[in-house]
Design a protein around this motif. Structure first.
Motif, PDB file in Angstrom:
ATOM      1  N   GLU A  94     -46.870  -1.330  41.353  1.00 36.97           N
ATOM      2  CA  GLU A  94     -47.266  -0.726  42.628  1.00 36.97           C
ATOM      3  C   GLU A  94     -48.237   0.428  42.413  1.00 36.97           C
ATOM      4  O   GLU A  94     -49.201   0.593  43.176  1.00 36.97           O
ATOM      5  N   LEU A  95     -48.014   1.228  41.374  1.00 37.34           N
ATOM      6  CA  LEU A  95     -48.918   2.345  41.064  1.00 37.34           C
ATOM      7  C   LEU A  95     -50.308   1.826  40.731  1.00 37.34           C
ATOM      8  O   LEU A  95     -51.306   2.332  41.256  1.00 37.34           O
ATOM      9  N   ARG A  96     -50.383   0.827  39.884  1.00 41.31           N
ATOM     10  CA  ARG A  96     -51.688   0.263  39.522  1.00 41.31           C
ATOM     11  C   ARG A  96     -52.427  -0.250  40.749  1.00 41.31           C
ATOM     12  O   ARG A  96     -53.624   0.016  40.929  1.00 41.31           O
ATOM     13  N   ALA A  97     -51.724  -0.969  41.601  1.00 41.70           N
ATOM     14  CA  ALA A  97     -52.341  -1.504  42.823  1.00 41.70           C
ATOM     15  C   ALA A  97     -52.774  -0.365  43.745  1.00 41.70           C
ATOM     16  O   ALA A  97     -53.872  -0.403  44.318  1.00 41.70           O
ATOM     17  N   HIS A  98     -51.932   0.652  43.880  1.00 42.06           N
ATOM     18  CA  HIS A  98     -52.252   1.779  44.761  1.00 42.06           C
ATOM     19  C   HIS A  98     -53.474   2.541  44.267  1.00 42.06           C
ATOM     20  O   HIS A  98     -54.351   2.912  45.063  1.00 42.06           O
ATOM     21  N   LEU A  99     -53.550   2.787  42.969  1.00 43.00           N
ATOM     22  CA  LEU A  99     -54.720   3.488  42.426  1.00 43.00           C
ATOM     23  C   LEU A  99     -55.991   2.685  42.685  1.00 43.00           C
ATOM     24  O   LEU A  99     -57.026   3.248  43.050  1.00 43.00           O
ATOM     25  N   LYS A 100     -55.930   1.359  42.522  1.00 42.23           N
ATOM     26  CA  LYS A 100     -57.098   0.522  42.795  1.00 42.23           C
ATOM     27  C   LYS A 100     -57.435   0.505  44.283  1.00 42.23           C
ATOM     28  O   LYS A 100     -58.605   0.541  44.659  1.00 42.23           O
ATOM     29  N   ASP A 101     -56.407   0.490  45.126  1.00 41.72           N
ATOM     30  CA  ASP A 101     -56.629   0.433  46.577  1.00 41.72           C
ATOM     31  C   ASP A 101     -57.205   1.725  47.141  1.00 41.72           C
ATOM     32  O   ASP A 101     -57.769   1.723  48.240  1.00 41.72           O
ATOM     33  N   THR A 102     -57.050   2.836  46.435  1.00 41.30           N
ATOM     34  CA  THR A 102     -57.502   4.132  46.960  1.00 41.30           C
ATOM     35  C   THR A 102     -58.743   4.660  46.236  1.00 41.30           C
ATOM     36  O   THR A 102     -59.078   5.832  46.362  1.00 41.30           O
ATOM     37  N   THR A 103     -59.430   3.798  45.495  1.00 38.31           N
ATOM     38  CA  THR A 103     -60.656   4.224  44.817  1.00 38.31           C
ATOM     39  C   THR A 103     -61.793   4.387  45.816  1.00 38.31           C
ATOM     40  O   THR A 103     -61.715   3.951  46.963  1.00 38.31           O
ATOM     41  N   VAL A 104     -62.871   4.985  45.351  1.00 40.51           N
ATOM     42  CA  VAL A 104     -64.068   5.187  46.158  1.00 40.51           C
ATOM     43  C   VAL A 104     -65.201   4.389  45.531  1.00 40.51           C
ATOM     44  O   VAL A 104     -65.453   4.487  44.324  1.00 40.51           O
ATOM     45  N   ASN A 105     -65.885   3.592  46.333  1.00 40.68           N
ATOM     46  CA  ASN A 105     -67.028   2.838  45.849  1.00 40.68           C
ATOM     47  C   ASN A 105     -68.199   3.793  45.686  1.00 40.68           C
ATOM     48  O   ASN A 105     -68.576   4.496  46.622  1.00 40.68           O
TER      49      ASN A 105
ATOM     50  N   ALA B 178     -55.317   8.947  46.607  1.00 42.94           N
ATOM     51  CA  ALA B 178     -54.101   8.394  46.000  1.00 42.94           C
ATOM     52  C   ALA B 178     -52.839   9.117  46.471  1.00 42.94           C
ATOM     53  O   ALA B 178     -51.803   8.480  46.649  1.00 42.94           O
ATOM     54  N   VAL B 179     -52.928  10.431  46.671  1.00 43.95           N
ATOM     55  CA  VAL B 179     -51.709  11.166  47.052  1.00 43.95           C
ATOM     56  C   VAL B 179     -51.520  11.278  48.557  1.00 43.95           C
ATOM     57  O   VAL B 179     -50.414  11.592  49.002  1.00 43.95           O
ATOM     58  N   THR B 180     -52.552  11.019  49.348  1.00 46.45           N
ATOM     59  CA  THR B 180     -52.401  11.165  50.801  1.00 46.45           C
ATOM     60  C   THR B 180     -52.340   9.839  51.553  1.00 46.45           C
ATOM     61  O   THR B 180     -51.931   9.814  52.703  1.00 46.45           O
ATOM     62  N   THR B 181     -52.751   8.752  50.917  1.00 43.93           N
ATOM     63  CA  THR B 181     -52.709   7.439  51.555  1.00 43.93           C
ATOM     64  C   THR B 181     -51.394   6.761  51.220  1.00 43.93           C
ATOM     65  O   THR B 181     -51.123   6.495  50.046  1.00 43.93           O
ATOM     66  N   PRO B 182     -50.583   6.459  52.219  1.00 40.88           N
ATOM     67  CA  PRO B 182     -49.311   5.791  51.926  1.00 40.88           C
ATOM     68  C   PRO B 182     -49.534   4.431  51.268  1.00 40.88           C
ATOM     69  O   PRO B 182     -50.471   3.726  51.632  1.00 40.88           O
ATOM     70  N   PRO B 183     -48.682   4.090  50.313  1.00 41.09           N
ATOM     71  CA  PRO B 183     -48.813   2.777  49.646  1.00 41.09           C
ATOM     72  C   PRO B 183     -48.504   1.636  50.602  1.00 41.09           C
ATOM     73  O   PRO B 183     -47.869   1.780  51.590  1.00 41.09           O
TER      74      PRO B 183
ATOM     75  N   THR C 173     -49.808  11.025  41.784  1.00 39.07           N
ATOM     76  CA  THR C 173     -49.430   9.973  42.725  1.00 39.07           C
ATOM     77  C   THR C 173     -47.928   9.699  42.656  1.00 39.07           C
ATOM     78  O   THR C 173     -47.259   9.588  43.685  1.00 39.07           O
ATOM     79  N   LEU C 174     -47.395   9.633  41.448  1.00 32.43           N
ATOM     80  CA  LEU C 174     -45.960   9.386  41.289  1.00 32.43           C
ATOM     81  C   LEU C 174     -45.113  10.554  41.792  1.00 32.43           C
ATOM     82  O   LEU C 174     -43.968  10.356  42.189  1.00 32.43           O
ATOM     83  N   SER C 175     -45.685  11.752  41.797  1.00 33.40           N
ATOM     84  CA  SER C 175     -44.934  12.897  42.336  1.00 33.40           C
ATOM     85  C   SER C 175     -44.844  12.823  43.861  1.00 33.40           C
ATOM     86  O   SER C 175     -43.983  13.445  44.467  1.00 33.40           O
ATOM     87  N   GLN C 176     -45.733  12.049  44.469  1.00 32.64           N
ATOM     88  CA  GLN C 176     -45.765  11.909  45.927  1.00 32.64           C
ATOM     89  C   GLN C 176     -45.063  10.644  46.408  1.00 32.64           C
ATOM     90  O   GLN C 176     -44.420  10.646  47.449  1.00 32.64           O
ATOM     91  N   TRP C 177     -45.220   9.560  45.672  1.00 39.33           N
ATOM     92  CA  TRP C 177     -44.709   8.251  46.091  1.00 39.33           C
ATOM     93  C   TRP C 177     -43.817   7.669  45.003  1.00 39.33           C
ATOM     94  O   TRP C 177     -44.135   7.750  43.824  1.00 39.33           O
ATOM     95  N   ASP C 178     -42.719   7.034  45.380  1.00 39.79           N
ATOM     96  CA  ASP C 178     -41.812   6.370  44.447  1.00 39.79           C
ATOM     97  C   ASP C 178     -42.309   4.942  44.232  1.00 39.79           C
ATOM     98  O   ASP C 178     -42.055   4.055  45.056  1.00 39.79           O
ATOM     99  N   LEU C 179     -43.059   4.723  43.157  1.00 44.77           N
ATOM    100  CA  LEU C 179     -43.713   3.437  42.913  1.00 44.77           C
ATOM    101  C   LEU C 179     -43.335   2.874  41.551  1.00 44.77           C
ATOM    102  O   LEU C 179     -43.134   3.633  40.596  1.00 44.77           O
ATOM    103  N   THR C 180     -43.287   1.561  41.462  1.00 48.11           N
ATOM    104  CA  THR C 180     -43.137   0.907  40.165  1.00 48.11           C
ATOM    105  C   THR C 180     -44.501   0.934  39.471  1.00 48.11           C
ATOM    106  O   THR C 180     -45.526   1.267  40.089  1.00 48.11           O
TER     107      THR C 180
END
Length: 83
Positions: free
Chosen positions: A49-60, A78-83, A39-46
């Motif tokens: 922001e990374l923690r929130a993005h990983l949670k936002d892109t999970t699958v139920n 995580a790598v294809t959904t923009p933060p 994810t960090l290789s794709q998006w420049d996140l703090t």
């Protein structure tokens, strides 16, 4: 728990250039670390922001939230959904 990751019956490397099926939090932690790195290789996140993005892109996966957190970590999302 914030999110879930595969941690049971994971094919893993072991000393001696071999592989074994292992289970436990060590297996799940390495999956999340790998997804975080991708994810960090794709998006420049703090970190936040990374923690929130990983949670936002999970699958139920149908497990109650108190047992699985926000869901199962998903590298593709995580790598294809923009933060």
């Amino acid at each position: 728990m914030e999110l879930a990751a595969p941690g049971t019956n994971v094919l893993s490397t072991v000393p001696g250039s071999d592989y074994e099926v292992r289970s436990g939090t060590s297996m799940a932690a390495s999956v999340v670390s790998g997804v975080a790195g991708l994810t960090l290789s794709q998006w420049d996140l703090t970190n936040s922001e990374l923690r929130a993005h990983l949670k936002d892109t999970t699958v139920n996966v149908g497990i109650p939230e108190d047992e699985q957190g926000s869901g199962l970590v998903d590298a593709g999302n995580a790598v294809t959904t923009p933060p």
